[in-house]
Design an enzyme around this catalytic site. Structure first.
Site, PDB file in Angstrom:
ATOM      1  N   HIS A 216      41.763  40.122  43.145  1.00  0.00           N
ATOM      2  CA  HIS A 216      40.593  39.261  43.240  1.00  0.00           C
ATOM      3  C   HIS A 216      40.649  38.104  42.244  1.00  0.00           C
ATOM      4  O   HIS A 216      39.891  37.152  42.360  1.00  0.00           O
ATOM      5  CB  HIS A 216      39.329  40.090  43.020  1.00  0.00           C
ATOM      6  CG  HIS A 216      38.079  39.434  43.486  1.00  0.00           C
ATOM      7  ND1 HIS A 216      37.874  39.069  44.803  1.00  0.00           N
ATOM      8  CD2 HIS A 216      36.958  39.053  42.825  1.00  0.00           C
ATOM      9  CE1 HIS A 216      36.683  38.508  44.921  1.00  0.00           C
ATOM     10  NE2 HIS A 216      36.118  38.481  43.748  1.00  0.00           N
TER      11      HIS A 216
ATOM     12  N   SER B 251      34.922  34.036  45.786  1.00  0.00           N
ATOM     13  CA  SER B 251      34.220  35.293  45.998  1.00  0.00           C
ATOM     14  C   SER B 251      32.888  35.037  46.702  1.00  0.00           C
ATOM     15  O   SER B 251      32.884  34.570  47.841  1.00  0.00           O
ATOM     16  CB  SER B 251      34.051  36.013  44.657  1.00  0.00           C
ATOM     17  OG  SER B 251      33.698  37.353  44.836  1.00  0.00           O
TER      18      SER B 251
ATOM     19  N   TYR C 120      28.626  28.623  43.064  1.00  0.00           N
ATOM     20  CA  TYR C 120      28.673  30.081  43.212  1.00  0.00           C
ATOM     21  C   TYR C 120      27.360  30.589  43.814  1.00  0.00           C
ATOM     22  O   TYR C 120      27.292  30.971  44.944  1.00  0.00           O
ATOM     23  CB  TYR C 120      28.973  30.751  41.870  1.00  0.00           C
ATOM     24  CG  TYR C 120      29.168  32.239  41.987  1.00  0.00           C
ATOM     25  CD1 TYR C 120      30.375  32.757  42.427  1.00  0.00           C
ATOM     26  CD2 TYR C 120      28.149  33.131  41.665  1.00  0.00           C
ATOM     27  CE1 TYR C 120      30.570  34.134  42.557  1.00  0.00           C
ATOM     28  CE2 TYR C 120      28.326  34.500  41.784  1.00  0.00           C
ATOM     29  CZ  TYR C 120      29.533  35.008  42.228  1.00  0.00           C
ATOM     30  OH  TYR C 120      29.705  36.359  42.361  1.00  0.00           O
TER      31      TYR C 120
ATOM     32  N   ASP D  97      43.748  42.490  46.869  1.00  0.00           N
ATOM     33  CA  ASP D  97      42.347  42.294  46.513  1.00  0.00           C
ATOM     34  C   ASP D  97      41.552  43.486  47.033  1.00  0.00           C
ATOM     35  O   ASP D  97      41.275  43.599  48.224  1.00  0.00           O
ATOM     36  CB  ASP D  97      41.810  40.995  47.113  1.00  0.00           C
ATOM     37  CG  ASP D  97      40.416  40.652  46.580  1.00  0.00           C
ATOM     38  OD1 ASP D  97      39.782  41.536  45.955  1.00  0.00           O
ATOM     39  OD2 ASP D  97      39.961  39.518  46.784  1.00  0.00           O
TER      40      ASP D  97
END
Length: 714
Positions: free
Chosen positions: A684, A566, A486, A649
């Site tokens: 999302h 993301s 991430y 999203d």
């Protein structure tokens, strides 16, 4: 841009004899992708001419028939390819079995009643239960399964009133960030007429005597713009129970600073409301206080300037406790007496080498959750900061959802790890934590091994990485390996249980999770080292993780898959451009792919704390250097890649993924498949029904398994 829990299938060690991906790749037939039209759009920024031929794909798929047709054409190609993959059905069955567990939530006590969520046996959405007393008989209070035929309408937050007689709750439809708030009578189960629309990024805060609750909302968007328009003018309202929303009272707003978001919290004795205001995601807030019994809820600024993070722990009377990173990058605990003539913060618990990740007060005890090398440690203190010891935990893992009160002698927290689904613990200051709720497991979690290693990034920084695999598996033999990352927004990627990951492990693969800079694992300095002009460090850390897995023989040659969501989707897109030779396959989920336009849609403007401002030259040049959409290189063979997004999203709008895959398919990037999977009635990620999650990840992991040689039919 801010878990699933229990396994009920005994896992045995699967033999690994992967077919080399190179052998499979030689048999791949190049795909014919839908033809995507281009438009003549060129922007000039700081002397650079930026071509954006797929700008039209930013249009809302629900509003633009041409974009909707493009989505159908792309999904048709993707679905046809996925249908050819071996083992997809067996992977889906494995995931279905692995999802058959109780996913447990922390209980909230109000008026002697205990409210909590549980998702059982692969249910699409969590069910809210209530029981009278901590050990009372439970009954269903809200079951979202009755709300929609497709299971895509979710319970997305709730809060009981102080006496437990009423419950305000949030409804999320189709994965959107928008919420509709309703009120329920706990005793009768009657849903009252109260309906609050356009709530977003909100808590629910009940005021005393059930006069109503505080919530945060935006103005109603213009017709057709709900899923794309920029979010501005966040405000806090009081909704009196029984009133029409038009009569709600605006309690706090900053019309002269429309970019600010505002969040309300309440001390457990209901004497003070704290409002935290922020312009971005960097946890730098101004703090405003409201004395609940003051006339007309008058506000009082406690902290001015967006310089530091301030998080309310709790308070009794005028004495309030906070955690803050002021003069403490790894956080400390302070208190303040708001009744003093000149209130000042005084230190209670000093900063240490470990990072404070959560706090609660239970009676006269402070319970502090620390991160030590990305693993949780629970320590206790008295209210003056004297250390009292540490609490026993089941092993290396993550403590979440600490919930306590200075008015109560009990608190709760949950614990999980890669191989241990969520267990809820009850804590009383007089004893060690006891299990309050745990799923029954027909397997021994110790058959799945979790270890931690440290490797060197490009600049010599030591980066921690967790490895998860079946116990007894020879890591030197090489196996198809999935690397997850991430690296952003001060978010720590900690041990967590996910059935989809476990399905990969069960099939004989290795799972690796790297704690990249940009996260919060080592405090503010770690975060700062991976944002703004330092963003390249995140990509370097991830690339170094891949190199480590290959050079140590943990990942088989031609057997390294990568995944991120993301901000992590941005990570996958960036490293695919920078090192297409290193990785075999990738999954970029709901990623931020156009770094020059991310701030123009919905919540994107908040991300400038991590990414910078595209209209500032220094930030622009940094963003342009790694923007996934702008740095795809023709004439180079790219790894196999599947991009995933969803039509609803409204956090990272799907146009990011649409434009990215269109350019990747149009340029000469090799014969390996470059596909996009576009979900309908999903957003999302939050609120997605379990059956859609299983369908999605059986598709995606079958794609990654096929590319890396992981055998699924065993």
């Amino acid at each position: 841009m801010r878990s699933l829990t229990i396994l009920t299938l005994a896992i045995g060690l699967a033999a690994t004899s992967p077919v080399l991906a190179a052998d499979q790749e030689n048999k791949e037939t190049p795909l014919t992708y839908p033809e995507t039209k281009t438009v003549d759009v060129i922007d000039e920024q700081f002397g650079e001419y930026i071509s954006d031929p797929y700008r039209w794909l930013e249009n809302d798929v629900r509003e633009d028939p041409e974009v909707a047709d493009w989505v159908k054409a792309q999904n048709a190609v993707t679905d046809a390819y996925l249908e050819t993959l071996p083992g997809r059905e067996s992977l889906a069955q494995s995931m279905k079995e692995l999802f058959d567990y109780d996913d447990l939530g922390i209980p909230v006590e109000a008026g002697g009643k205990y409210f909590y969520e549980r998702k059982s046996g692969g249910q699409n959405q969590a069910v809210l239960y209530v029981r009278d007393g901590v050990d009372g008989e439970e009954r269903v209070l809200i079951d979202p399964a009755t709300w929609s035929d497709d299971g895509a309408t979710a319970l997305a937050g709730w809060k009981p009133s102080g006496d437990g007689s009423l419950l305000a709750y949030a409804v999320q439809d189709g994965g959107s960030d928008w919420r509709t708030l309703k009120v329920l009578d706990v005793e009768s189960g009657e849903v009252k007429a109260d309906t609050v629309e356009w709530a977003k990024f909100t808590d629910i805060v009940w005021m005393p005597k059930n006069i109503g609750f505080l919530y945060s909302r935006y103005p109603e968007p213009n017709e057709g713009e709900a899923f794309q328009s920029t979010n501005l003018n966040h405000a806090i309202y009081l909704h009196p129970v029984g009133n029409d929303q038009a009569k709600d009272i605006k309690v706090f707003a900053t019309p002269d600073q429309p970019e600010l978001n505002h969040f309300a919290e309440l001390t457990s004795d209901k004497e003070w409301v704290m409002i935290a205001s922020a312009s971005g995601t960097d946890e730098r807030v101004e703090v405003t206080m409201i004395k609940v019994d003051a006339p007309e809820l008058e506000t009082r600024k406690l902290v001015s300037g967006f310089d530091y993070d301030w998080r309310l722990i709790d308070g009794v009377g005028d004495t309030l406790y906070f955690t803050t990173n002021k003069d403490a990058p790894r956080l400390r605990v302070v208190k303040i007496d708001l009744g003093a003539d000149e209130p000042e913060f005084t230190e209670v618990i000093a900063e240490s080498d470990a990072v404070i990740n959560g706090t609660m007060i239970v009676g006269d005890r402070l319970v502090v959750s620390y991160l030590v090398d990305a693993k949780s440690q629970l320590s206790t203190f008295d209210l003056d900061g004297k250390a009292l010891g540490t609490l026993n935990l089941p092993g290396p893992g993550q403590v979440t959802s600490l919930s306590g009160s200075m008015k109560s002698e009990e608190g709760f927290f949950s614990f999980q790890s890669f191989n241990r689904p969520t267990t809820v613990f009850r804590y009383e200051p007089s004893s060690e934590p006891t299990v309050w709720a745990a799923p029954s497991l027909p397997f021994d979690p110790d058959t799945v091994e979790v270890t931690q290693r440290f490797y060197e990034s490009k600049d010599g920084t030591k980066i921690p990485m967790f490895l998860v695999h079946m116990k007894g598996q020879d890591l030197s033999a090489g196996a198809p390996t999935m690397l997850y990352g991430y690296g952003g927004f001060n978010i720590s990627v900690l041990p967590q249980y996910k059935p989809a990951w476990m399905a990969w492990i069960k099939a004989g693969g290795v799972f690796a999770s790297a704690n990249l800079r940009g996260g919060g694992e080592y405090g503010k300095e770690w975060h700062d080292a991976g944002r703004l002009q330092n963003k390249q460090n995140v990509f370097d850390d991830f690339i170094a993780a891949g190199e480590y897995l290959l050079t140590t023989g943990i990942a088989s040659q031609n057997g390294l898959a990568i995944e991120g969501r993301s901000n992590g989707g941005l990570l996958i897109g960036a490293v695919m451009n920078q090192r297409p030779d290193l990785f075999t396959a990738g999954h970029a989920a709901v990623g931020v792919m156009d770094m020059l336009r991310f701030d123009r849609f919905t919540a994107g403007r908040y991300w400038v704390d991590d990414y910078g401002y595209p209209d500032k030259e220094q930030d622009f040049r940094t963003q342009l250097a790694y923007s996934p959409y702008h740095n795809i290189k023709g004439g180079i063979d790219y790894p196999a890649l599947i991009v995933s997004t969803a039509d609803t999203d409204d956090r990272v709008v799907p146009g990011h993924s649409f434009k990215y895959i269109a350019r990747l398919q149009a340029l000469d990037t090799g014969d390996k498949p470059h596909l996009i999977r576009i979900e309908t009635r999903a957003g999302h990620g939050s609120g997605k029904p379990t059956d859609k999650v299983i369908e999605e990840y059986s598709d995606i992991y079958a794609f990654l398994a096929h590319a890396t040689g992981l055998e699924l039919d065993k």
